[in-house]
Every structure is written in C-alpha cells, then in structure tokens.
Design a protein around this motif. Structure first.
Motif, PDB file in Angstrom:
ATOM      1  N   TYR A 133      49.811  14.279  54.293  1.00  0.00           N
ATOM      2  CA  TYR A 133      49.230  15.470  53.672  1.00  0.00           C
ATOM      3  C   TYR A 133      48.139  16.058  54.570  1.00  0.00           C
ATOM      4  CZ  TYR A 133      46.689  18.498  50.531  1.00  0.00           C
ATOM      5  OH  TYR A 133      46.061  19.587  49.980  1.00  0.00           O
ATOM      6  N   ASP A 134      47.267  15.197  55.099  1.00  0.00           N
ATOM      7  CA  ASP A 134      46.223  15.667  56.010  1.00  0.00           C
ATOM      8  C   ASP A 134      46.826  16.318  57.255  1.00  0.00           C
ATOM      9  OD1 ASP A 134      44.341  14.675  54.254  1.00  0.00           O
ATOM     10  OD2 ASP A 134      43.963  12.849  55.412  1.00  0.00           O
ATOM     11  N   PHE A 135      47.899  15.733  57.756  1.00  0.00           N
ATOM     12  CA  PHE A 135      48.603  16.298  58.902  1.00  0.00           C
ATOM     13  C   PHE A 135      49.174  17.670  58.557  1.00  0.00           C
ATOM     14  CE2 PHE A 135      52.673  16.614  61.312  1.00  0.00           C
ATOM     15  CZ  PHE A 135      52.128  16.797  62.574  1.00  0.00           C
ATOM     16  N   MET A 136      49.730  17.805  57.358  1.00  0.00           N
ATOM     17  CA  MET A 136      50.292  19.075  56.919  1.00  0.00           C
ATOM     18  C   MET A 136      49.205  20.153  56.880  1.00  0.00           C
ATOM     19  SD  MET A 136      52.368  20.041  53.419  1.00  0.00           S
ATOM     20  CE  MET A 136      50.965  19.677  52.362  1.00  0.00           C
ATOM     21  N   VAL A 137      48.062  19.837  56.332  1.00  0.00           N
ATOM     22  CA  VAL A 137      46.956  20.801  56.273  1.00  0.00           C
ATOM     23  C   VAL A 137      46.532  21.187  57.685  1.00  0.00           C
ATOM     24  CG1 VAL A 137      44.539  21.098  55.586  1.00  0.00           C
ATOM     25  CG2 VAL A 137      46.165  20.041  54.003  1.00  0.00           C
ATOM     26  N   TRP A 138      46.439  20.206  58.574  1.00  0.00           N
ATOM     27  CA  TRP A 138      46.062  20.456  59.960  1.00  0.00           C
ATOM     28  C   TRP A 138      47.081  21.376  60.637  1.00  0.00           C
ATOM     29  CZ3 TRP A 138      48.264  19.200  64.714  1.00  0.00           C
ATOM     30  CH2 TRP A 138      47.428  19.319  65.820  1.00  0.00           C
ATOM     31  N   ILE A 139      48.361  21.096  60.413  1.00  0.00           N
ATOM     32  CA  ILE A 139      49.430  21.918  61.000  1.00  0.00           C
ATOM     33  C   ILE A 139      49.330  23.362  60.506  1.00  0.00           C
ATOM     34  CG2 ILE A 139      51.929  22.369  60.828  1.00  0.00           C
ATOM     35  CD1 ILE A 139      51.339  20.398  62.974  1.00  0.00           C
ATOM     36  N   PHE A 140      49.138  23.541  59.208  1.00  0.00           N
ATOM     37  CA  PHE A 140      49.057  24.900  58.664  1.00  0.00           C
ATOM     38  C   PHE A 140      47.907  25.688  59.299  1.00  0.00           C
ATOM     39  CE2 PHE A 140      51.242  23.903  54.340  1.00  0.00           C
ATOM     40  CZ  PHE A 140      52.458  23.842  54.987  1.00  0.00           C
ATOM     41  N   LEU A 141      46.777  25.027  59.515  1.00  0.00           N
ATOM     42  CA  LEU A 141      45.640  25.700  60.150  1.00  0.00           C
ATOM     43  C   LEU A 141      45.955  26.080  61.591  1.00  0.00           C
ATOM     44  CD1 LEU A 141      42.714  23.519  58.768  1.00  0.00           C
ATOM     45  CD2 LEU A 141      43.334  25.850  58.087  1.00  0.00           C
ATOM     46  N   ARG A 142      46.691  25.241  62.291  1.00  0.00           N
ATOM     47  CA  ARG A 142      47.047  25.526  63.685  1.00  0.00           C
ATOM     48  C   ARG A 142      48.090  26.641  63.775  1.00  0.00           C
ATOM     49  NH1 ARG A 142      43.374  23.036  63.244  1.00  0.00           N
ATOM     50  NH2 ARG A 142      42.438  21.482  64.568  1.00  0.00           N
ATOM     51  N   VAL A 143      49.072  26.605  62.890  1.00  0.00           N
ATOM     52  CA  VAL A 143      50.135  27.610  62.931  1.00  0.00           C
ATOM     53  C   VAL A 143      49.565  29.007  62.668  1.00  0.00           C
ATOM     54  CG1 VAL A 143      52.219  28.410  61.716  1.00  0.00           C
ATOM     55  CG2 VAL A 143      52.035  26.032  62.432  1.00  0.00           C
ATOM     56  N   GLU A 144      48.543  29.107  61.841  1.00  0.00           N
ATOM     57  CA  GLU A 144      47.902  30.403  61.591  1.00  0.00           C
ATOM     58  C   GLU A 144      47.407  31.048  62.883  1.00  0.00           C
ATOM     59  OE1 GLU A 144      44.644  30.047  58.914  1.00  0.00           O
ATOM     60  OE2 GLU A 144      45.914  29.769  57.158  1.00  0.00           O
ATOM     61  N   LYS A 145      47.064  30.228  63.865  1.00  0.00           N
ATOM     62  CA  LYS A 145      46.507  30.730  65.119  1.00  0.00           C
ATOM     63  C   LYS A 145      47.574  31.050  66.167  1.00  0.00           C
ATOM     64  CE  LYS A 145      42.287  28.193  64.302  1.00  0.00           C
ATOM     65  NZ  LYS A 145      41.386  27.139  64.737  1.00  0.00           N
ATOM     66  N   TYR A 146      48.825  30.771  65.866  1.00  0.00           N
ATOM     67  CA  TYR A 146      49.906  31.096  66.805  1.00  0.00           C
ATOM     68  C   TYR A 146      50.001  32.605  66.962  1.00  0.00           C
ATOM     69  CZ  TYR A 146      52.065  26.410  66.752  1.00  0.00           C
ATOM     70  OH  TYR A 146      52.333  25.079  66.895  1.00  0.00           O
ATOM     71  N   ARG A 147      50.491  33.004  68.127  1.00  0.00           N
ATOM     72  CA  ARG A 147      50.782  34.432  68.299  1.00  0.00           C
ATOM     73  C   ARG A 147      51.865  34.829  67.313  1.00  0.00           C
ATOM     74  NH1 ARG A 147      51.395  34.023  74.588  1.00  0.00           N
ATOM     75  NH2 ARG A 147      53.365  33.272  73.784  1.00  0.00           N
TER      76      ARG A 147
END
Length: 78
Positions: free
Chosen positions: A12-26
């Motif tokens: 779950y923590d990994f999922m939250v981390w991934i979502f935050l990173r994907v927001e920053k993708y071009r």
C-alpha cells in the motif's frame, strides 16, 4: 498473520509512492506508462488481498508475481 499485514502495508505504501511519482511524469508518459504502472500496482494489491482471504493462495500469488514483474519492466522503461 502479522506477516500478511506487513506485506499489504508495504505494498500500500508503495502504491501511494508510485501514484505521487506518476503525477510528475510528462503528459505523454503519464497516459502510457503511468496508467500501466498504476493499474499494475492496484492489481497487485487486489491479488494480495485475495490471497489473504483464501485457502488456495498458490495461483493468486502466481498472478501477483506476474504483476510485480510487469511493474519492474514498466518502471525501467519509464
């Protein structure tokens, strides 16, 4: 049982981390790799929850392992 909760909590923590990173993708990466990555991590969580509540874990965990493998490739490519 505590081990099950640890795996789910870390995933779950990994999922939250991934979502935050994907927001920053071009923009173009967000809708190709980003969507695939988010779907794979959500599918992984679903598989782990299913495995937690069933007696027949082997096949479900095999599918979870496939989602992890997909994530590896998608994250490398992104």
């Amino acid at each position: 049982m505590n081990e099950d909760l640890t795996v789910l909590r870390h995933t779950y923590d990994f999922m939250v981390w991934i979502f935050l990173r994907v927001e920053k993708y071009r923009r173009n990466q967000r809708y190709t790799f980003g969507a695939r990555i988010e779907n794979a991590v959500v599918n992984l969580i679903e598989r782990l929850i299913e495995a937690k509540y069933t007696a027949h874990k082997k096949e479900i965990l095999r599918h979870a392992n496939l989602e992890i493998e997909k994530l590896r490739y998608f994250l490398r490519a992104s």
